[in-house]
Design a protein around this motif. Structure first.
Motif, mmCIF file in Angstrom:
data_model
loop_
_atom_site.group_PDB
_atom_site.id
_atom_site.type_symbol
_atom_site.label_atom_id
_atom_site.label_comp_id
_atom_site.label_asym_id
_atom_site.label_seq_id
_atom_site.Cartn_x
_atom_site.Cartn_y
_atom_site.Cartn_z
ATOM 1 N N VAL A 188 0.833 -1.210 0.000
ATOM 2 C CA VAL A 188 0.000 0.000 0.000
ATOM 3 C C VAL A 188 0.864 1.255 0.000
ATOM 4 N N LYS A 189 2.096 1.135 0.503
ATOM 5 C CA LYS A 189 3.096 2.191 0.394
ATOM 6 C C LYS A 189 4.470 1.524 0.357
ATOM 7 N N ALA A 190 5.486 2.269 0.001
ATOM 8 C CA ALA A 190 6.812 1.680 -0.176
ATOM 9 C C ALA A 190 7.263 0.968 1.091
ATOM 10 N N ASN A 191 7.617 -0.273 0.930
ATOM 11 C CA ASN A 191 8.105 -1.083 2.055
ATOM 12 C C ASN A 191 9.548 -1.466 1.742
ATOM 13 N N THR A 192 10.455 -0.579 2.089
ATOM 14 C CA THR A 192 11.874 -0.760 1.774
ATOM 15 C C THR A 192 12.714 -0.197 2.917
ATOM 16 N N PRO A 193 14.005 -0.488 2.948
ATOM 17 C CA PRO A 193 14.881 0.205 3.904
ATOM 18 C C PRO A 193 14.882 1.711 3.636
ATOM 19 N N LYS A 194 15.043 2.496 4.675
ATOM 20 C CA LYS A 194 15.033 3.953 4.529
ATOM 21 C C LYS A 194 16.132 4.435 3.594
ATOM 22 N N GLU A 195 17.278 3.758 3.641
ATOM 23 C CA GLU A 195 18.392 4.159 2.784
ATOM 24 C C GLU A 195 18.014 4.031 1.304
ATOM 25 N N TRP A 196 17.250 2.997 0.981
ATOM 26 C CA TRP A 196 16.842 2.798 -0.412
ATOM 27 C C TRP A 196 15.943 3.946 -0.867
ATOM 28 N N LEU A 197 15.009 4.333 -0.005
ATOM 29 C CA LEU A 197 14.111 5.432 -0.361
ATOM 30 C C LEU A 197 14.861 6.739 -0.555
ATOM 31 N N GLN A 198 15.845 6.979 0.292
ATOM 32 C CA GLN A 198 16.617 8.219 0.173
ATOM 33 C C GLN A 198 17.403 8.270 -1.122
ATOM 34 N N LEU A 199 17.910 7.122 -1.559
ATOM 35 C CA LEU A 199 18.639 7.083 -2.825
ATOM 36 C C LEU A 199 17.691 7.101 -4.026
ATOM 37 N N LYS A 200 16.534 6.466 -3.871
ATOM 38 C CA LYS A 200 15.591 6.337 -4.978
ATOM 39 C C LYS A 200 14.890 7.646 -5.299
ATOM 40 N N TYR A 201 14.479 8.362 -4.265
ATOM 41 C CA TYR A 201 13.666 9.558 -4.475
ATOM 42 C C TYR A 201 14.385 10.804 -3.946
ATOM 43 N N SER A 202 14.388 11.806 -4.750
ATOM 44 C CA SER A 202 14.968 13.083 -4.340
ATOM 45 C C SER A 202 14.068 13.716 -3.276
ATOM 46 N N PRO A 203 14.574 14.711 -2.559
ATOM 47 C CA PRO A 203 13.757 15.336 -1.495
ATOM 48 C C PRO A 203 12.393 15.815 -1.971
ATOM 49 N N ARG A 204 12.298 16.264 -3.208
ATOM 50 C CA ARG A 204 11.014 16.773 -3.697
ATOM 51 C C ARG A 204 10.054 15.633 -4.096
#
Length: 232
Positions: free
Chosen positions: A146-162
């Protein structure tokens, strides 16, 4: 210390035994017949007496029984310890397995948590074939969160702050079509990056693990996968 093999040890033992044997023979043959008969009788009597004490004595058998029981108790104690350890090990193993099933936690759409009920805002279903809007590859959906279920580090690399708000959007696990020649075999993508296509078959070595066939519009889930996604 020099190494002594079995043959050398046997030779040394025979030499050591030869000296008392020679002494006994010399003493035996140095006696007359009467002395030999007397010694033989003493040896026979001593042997019989020893045998009687060993096999015809109640005390001897009682001692043997006590020794046997003590050894048996020891063996039983060891077996009991082994049995207790084995039971404990398998209880712990089963307990951990039950905990994992009760609290499954795997990333990238691979959790064994049953997706029920299915939120209305999760638009796509397992088994549907997709096209990636930006990269152009095709693939099939094998799971969703239902929402991204990944390590936080992956999300930070995958998506820019915006684009951090994308982590709260539905995400889909994809088997990428090998026919595309794309470098990766799987992908985990947000809903806005894909669109559904009908009539396209996907080729991937893991297809039979997840699906039993293709009906022309979507792939039919294997029973184990259908249990995780009962509403797809």
């Amino acid at each position: 210390m020099p190494h002594i093999n079995a043959a050398a040890a046997l030779q040394v033992s025979m030499l050591l035994f030869a000296l008392p044997a020679q002494y006994f023979i010399s003493q035996w043959y140095g006696m007359d017949s009467a002395e030999r008969i007397q010694i033989t009788e003493r040896l026979t009597t001593a042997s019989w007496s020893s045998s009687t004490r060993s096999y015809l004595s109640l005390d001897a058998w009682a001692n043997r029984l006590k020794l046997w029981l003590s050894k048996t108790r020891t063996c039983l104690n060891v077996e009991l310890l082994i049995l207790c350890f084995r039971n404990w090990y398998y209880r712990e193993k089963q307990s951990k397995s039950d905990d994992n099933e009760a609290n499954p936690h795997s990333y990238f759409g691979e959790s064994t948590h049953v997706r029920s009920p299915k939120p209305e805002y999760v638009r796509f279903r397992v088994g549907q074939v997709i096209i990636h809007k930006r990269f152009g590859y095709s693939g099939v959906i094998i799971g969703w969160d239902v929402k991204a279920n990944t390590p936080k580090e992956w999300l930070q690399l995958k998506y820019s702050p915006r684009k951090q708000d994308l982590k709260d959007a539905p995400h889909y696990q994809i088997l990428i079509n090998k026919a595309n020649g794309f470098g990766k075999s799987t992908a985990y993508v947000p809903e806005e990056d894909i669109t559904i296509i009908v009539g396209l078959e996907v080729h991937h070595p893991d297809m039979e693990t997840y699906f039993s066939g293709y009906d022309g519009s979507k792939y039919i889930m294997q029973p184990w996968l259908k249990k995780l996604y009962p509403h797809d």
